[in-house]
Write an enzyme that holds these catalytic residues in place. Structure first.
Site, PDB file in Angstrom:
ATOM      1  N   THR A  74      43.433  36.449  41.900  1.00  0.00           N
ATOM      2  CA  THR A  74      43.342  35.950  40.658  1.00  0.00           C
ATOM      3  C   THR A  74      44.012  36.992  39.337  1.00  0.00           C
ATOM      4  O   THR A  74      43.893  38.192  38.672  1.00  0.00           O
ATOM      5  CB  THR A  74      42.289  35.106  40.319  1.00  0.00           C
ATOM      6  OG1 THR A  74      42.059  34.640  41.103  1.00  0.00           O
ATOM      7  CG2 THR A  74      41.862  34.727  38.928  1.00  0.00           C
ATOM      8  N   GLY A 133      37.357  37.219  41.169  1.00  0.00           N
ATOM      9  CA  GLY A 133      36.479  37.274  42.593  1.00  0.00           C
ATOM     10  C   GLY A 133      35.828  36.094  43.240  1.00  0.00           C
ATOM     11  O   GLY A 133      36.695  34.757  42.941  1.00  0.00           O
ATOM     12  N   ARG A 159      39.658  21.910  47.699  1.00  0.00           N
ATOM     13  CA  ARG A 159      38.202  23.394  47.247  1.00  0.00           C
ATOM     14  C   ARG A 159      39.332  24.148  45.642  1.00  0.00           C
ATOM     15  O   ARG A 159      40.238  24.627  44.924  1.00  0.00           O
ATOM     16  CB  ARG A 159      38.611  24.449  48.082  1.00  0.00           C
ATOM     17  CG  ARG A 159      37.281  25.572  47.476  1.00  0.00           C
ATOM     18  CD  ARG A 159      37.867  26.948  46.893  1.00  0.00           C
ATOM     19  NE  ARG A 159      36.832  27.561  45.959  1.00  0.00           N
ATOM     20  CZ  ARG A 159      37.453  29.143  45.177  1.00  0.00           C
ATOM     21  NH1 ARG A 159      38.663  28.851  44.903  1.00  0.00           N
ATOM     22  NH2 ARG A 159      36.735  30.300  45.555  1.00  0.00           N
ATOM     23  N   VAL A 160      37.989  23.792  44.205  1.00  0.00           N
ATOM     24  CA  VAL A 160      38.282  24.459  43.467  1.00  0.00           C
ATOM     25  C   VAL A 160      37.252  25.950  42.779  1.00  0.00           C
ATOM     26  O   VAL A 160      36.154  25.281  43.310  1.00  0.00           O
ATOM     27  CB  VAL A 160      38.148  23.208  42.095  1.00  0.00           C
ATOM     28  CG1 VAL A 160      38.464  24.596  40.465  1.00  0.00           C
ATOM     29  CG2 VAL A 160      39.397  22.443  42.220  1.00  0.00           C
ATOM     30  N   GLY A 161      37.576  26.688  42.653  1.00  0.00           N
ATOM     31  CA  GLY A 161      36.694  28.144  42.399  1.00  0.00           C
ATOM     32  C   GLY A 161      36.818  27.911  41.184  1.00  0.00           C
ATOM     33  O   GLY A 161      37.319  27.096  39.990  1.00  0.00           O
TER      34      GLY A 161
HETATM   35  N1  ASP Z   1      38.099  32.789  40.966  1.00  0.00           N
HETATM   36  C1  ASP Z   1      38.852  32.984  42.650  1.00  0.00           C
HETATM   37  C2  ASP Z   1      38.152  31.450  43.064  1.00  0.00           C
HETATM   38  O1  ASP Z   1      37.239  31.839  43.151  1.00  0.00           O
HETATM   39  C3  ASP Z   1      39.515  34.156  43.406  1.00  0.00           C
HETATM   40  C4  ASP Z   1      39.695  35.358  42.780  1.00  0.00           C
HETATM   41  O2  ASP Z   1      39.298  35.087  41.808  1.00  0.00           O
HETATM   42  O3  ASP Z   1      40.781  35.698  43.399  1.00  0.00           O
HETATM   43  O4  ASP Z   1      39.658  31.047  42.708  1.00  0.00           O
END
Ligand code: ASP
Length: 259
Positions: free
Chosen positions: A124, A176, A152-154
């Site tokens: 990210t 992360g 899916r949304v993080g």
């Molecule tokens: N935080 C992002 C997510 O969970 C992934 C990442 O930071 O690499 O969508």
């Protein structure tokens, strides 16, 4: 605001990172993008999630903030808004690169594993800037986690989780494991660490970054990291993953980058 957007566009265009062009693929082999930008002067934000036809979702997030009455648009509605705002839409295939297609095929043949992604399962991107008046802006953009379920949304596009900016405290962008970062609302938590408690001294930018990542590990058993600027523009970085690329530019133009 322009600097944060421009920096993130560069990173979205760079296939090294899991954002925009070259992002991880979801379980169906498609790129789904999330992004947010937040204005620390007004606490306004613009965010988009699950977009498949937008090459630079940070540009769309900015449009949501500047030209709509909402904070977040997702999927088809977000893409409709992009078209209405004159942002060029792309074909979903234009975002897919061979490296990610190969990794996705290998995950599909066996099980999802970071080994199929050259051990780089995240990436990210984010940026934080402070102007000469002390206004702070932060932004984050991601393709999310590889082999995620469609839809899916993080943490990344969620205000307070993957990004937060308050000019009275600081600006933060996180990366992360999203499901863990959301549990501790990491960006807002780091902003609160930067705020001076009544009668007390606030943590330094570096202490606040480290404290947020410690909480991620201890309370949510998560891995990740963040970049931040405090209200004076002092940078902080922390991560509990093997690596996290980061850098900053001072007001006299000197550039520092991680090794
Ligand atoms: N935080 C992002 C997510 O969970 C992934 C990442 O930071 O690499 O969508």
């Amino acid at each position: 605001m322009d600097a944060v957007e421009a920096a993130i566009v560069v990173l979205e265009e760079d296939p090294t990172f899991d954002a925009g062009f070259g992002s991880h693929l979801n379980r169906d082999g498609r790129v789904e993008l999330d992004a947010i930008i937040m204005d620390g002067a007004t606490l306004n934000a613009g965010a988009v999630a699950c977009v498949e036809h937008v090459r630079n979702p940070i540009r769309l997030a900015r449009k949501v903030m500047d030209s709509s009455e909402h904070f977040m648009l997702v999927g088809r509605g977000a893409e409709q808004f992009a078209a209405e705002q004159g942002l060029a839409l792309c074909q979903p295939e234009e975002l897919v690169i061979p490296r990610e297609l190969n990794a996705w095929k290998r995950c599909k043949e066996s099980n999802h594993s970071p080994e199929h992604h050259d051990m780089r399962s995240h990436g990210t991107v984010g940026a934080v800037a402070r102007d000469t008046q002390g206004n702070i802006v932060a932004g984050t953009s991601t393709g999310g986690t590889c082999c995620k379920l469609p839809g899916r949304v993080g943490d990344s596009p969620l205000i307070g989780c993957g990004c937060y900016a308050d000019s009275a405290a600081g600006g933060i962008s996180c990366t992360g494991w999203g499901e863990a970062i959301m549990k501790i609302v990491m960006a807002k938590t780091a902003a609160d660490f930067l705020r001076s408690p009544a009668g007390g001294a606030s943590l330094s930018s570096q202490q606040a970054a480290a404290a947020a990542v410690r909480l991620l590990a201890e309370r949510a058993q998560g891995t990740g990291g963040l970049i931040l600027l405090d209200r004076e523009g002092r940078p902080g970085f922390a991560f509990n993953t093997p690596r996290m690329a980061y850098g900053y530019v001072t007001d006299n133009g000197t550039i520092f980058t991680s090794a």
